[in-house]
Design an enzyme around this catalytic site. Structure first.
Site, mmCIF file in Angstrom:
data_model
loop_
_atom_site.group_PDB
_atom_site.id
_atom_site.type_symbol
_atom_site.label_atom_id
_atom_site.label_comp_id
_atom_site.label_asym_id
_atom_site.label_seq_id
_atom_site.Cartn_x
_atom_site.Cartn_y
_atom_site.Cartn_z
ATOM 1 N N HIS A 183 0.789 -1.220 0.000
ATOM 2 C CA HIS A 183 0.000 0.000 0.000
ATOM 3 C C HIS A 183 0.825 1.276 0.000
ATOM 4 C CE1 HIS A 183 0.732 0.366 4.345
ATOM 5 N NE2 HIS A 183 0.396 -0.895 4.442
ATOM 6 N N HIS A 196 7.400 10.609 3.783
ATOM 7 C CA HIS A 196 7.456 10.656 5.244
ATOM 8 C C HIS A 196 8.717 9.953 5.716
ATOM 9 C CE1 HIS A 196 2.761 10.872 5.429
ATOM 10 N NE2 HIS A 196 3.315 12.019 5.112
ATOM 11 N N THR A 238 -0.448 7.990 9.913
ATOM 12 C CA THR A 238 -1.535 8.148 8.945
ATOM 13 C C THR A 238 -2.066 6.812 8.437
ATOM 14 O OG1 THR A 238 -0.025 8.323 7.042
ATOM 15 C CG2 THR A 238 -0.599 10.372 8.218
ATOM 16 N N HIS A 266 8.690 6.585 3.320
ATOM 17 C CA HIS A 266 7.738 6.055 2.353
ATOM 18 C C HIS A 266 6.995 7.203 1.684
ATOM 19 C CE1 HIS A 266 5.415 6.255 6.188
ATOM 20 N NE2 HIS A 266 4.486 6.751 5.385
ATOM 21 N N HIS A 302 3.498 8.844 -0.420
ATOM 22 C CA HIS A 302 2.058 8.815 -0.625
ATOM 23 C C HIS A 302 1.710 9.705 -1.821
ATOM 24 C CE1 HIS A 302 0.928 6.940 3.283
ATOM 25 N NE2 HIS A 302 2.015 7.543 3.729
#
Length: 279
Positions: free
Chosen positions: A102, A149, A223, A130, A132
């Site tokens: 994900h 992040h 998150t 990572h 997003h």
């Protein structure tokens, strides 16, 4: 993902992961690891609005009052002049590539330390990074193309705020040098491969300006489930550039069938956002 051709060198989602040997409980152990447990698609029944109902220990995702990400309103941020540069003492560290499903995450190899940052006298050690897309945080109502992040953790579990995350936003523009090198080093693979050595990577190459002159600071949460609260967030004010092709390549890696992997912004709930500025 709909009607997307997957380049040969990125057939699966790749996460760069490892455990920091001096932590009894790593950030990667706290965050959800099984891609089948959550989704970013509400139609799946496991989307962000349902995370807090999936497991009891994820209840903060639903009932928490200091959740992340947020929409940062620059005009309302409390300006803190001359607070000192956000010092990041990173060093090259051996990484492995891991398929989590994900997001894309860089995590330090357990044999090495990737360095740390210091906040209010407490040292937080880099655990992983990572991406997003689109960005999770918004600035004045605008979400950007991408957000990275850098997740840190204090060695002392008794520290009030045990986790600290640095966020960097990207807008569409020129290709990002670090991502170009990163994607170029990912060779052809298949969906059965879950981990792969990447070699030594210097976290400072994500952005040589990470010790920025201006950044927003607030207290929030992870998150992703379990949405742990009490996280110190430092979101850089300066926005980086990334090409549309790079963002597309990152999203193709995510085989969760969602068009994005960004949690919706959460209520501020009277929290104060500070702007630390050396300018």
């Amino acid at each position: 993902m709909k009607n997307r051709t997957i380049p040969a060198f990125i057939h699966v989602l790749l996460i760069f992961s490892a455990l920091f040997h001096s932590h009894s409980t790593s950030v990667s152990a706290q965050e959800v690891e099984d891609e089948k447990e959550i989704s970013y698609s509400e139609e799946s029944g496991k989307g962000p609005s349902q995370w807090g109902n999936i497991k009891k220990e994820w209840s903060d995702c639903k009932t928490g009052k200091i959740q992340s990400p947020i929409d940062i309103l620059s005009r309302k941020a409390k300006v803190i002049k001359n607070p000192g540069r956000l010092e990041m003492l990173y060093k090259p560290t051996e990484l492995i590539v891991k398929n989590r499903g994900h997001d894309i995450s860089l995590q330090i190899h357990w044999l090495k330390s990737a360095g740390s940052i210091k906040i209010n006298g407490t040292e937080y050690f880099l655990q992983q990074a990572h991406w997003h897309s689109p960005s999770e945080h918004a600035i004045d109502g605008r979400r950007y193309a991408l957000e990275v992040h850098l997740v840190h953790q204090a060695k002392d579990p008794k520290v009030k705020h045990n986790l600290a995350v640095v966020g960097l936003l990207y807008k569409y523009g020129k290709p990002d040098a670090f991502l170009s090198k990163l994607l170029g080093n990912i060779s052809a693979t298949n969906g059965q491969i879950h981990e792969k050595p990447l070699g030594f990577v210097d976290p400072t190459h994500i952005d040589i300006r990470m010790g920025g002159k201006a950044y927003y600071r607030y207290i929030g949460s992870l998150t992703v489930p379990p949405c742990t609260e009490g996280v110190i967030w430092s979101v850089q004010k300066q926005v980086k550039q990334v090409s549309k092709e790079q963002v597309h390549a990152i999203r193709v890696l995510v085989h969760d069938k969602a068009e994005e992997n960004a949690r919706p912004v959460q209520p501020l709930n009277q929290r104060e956002v500070e702007l630390y500025s050396l300018i």
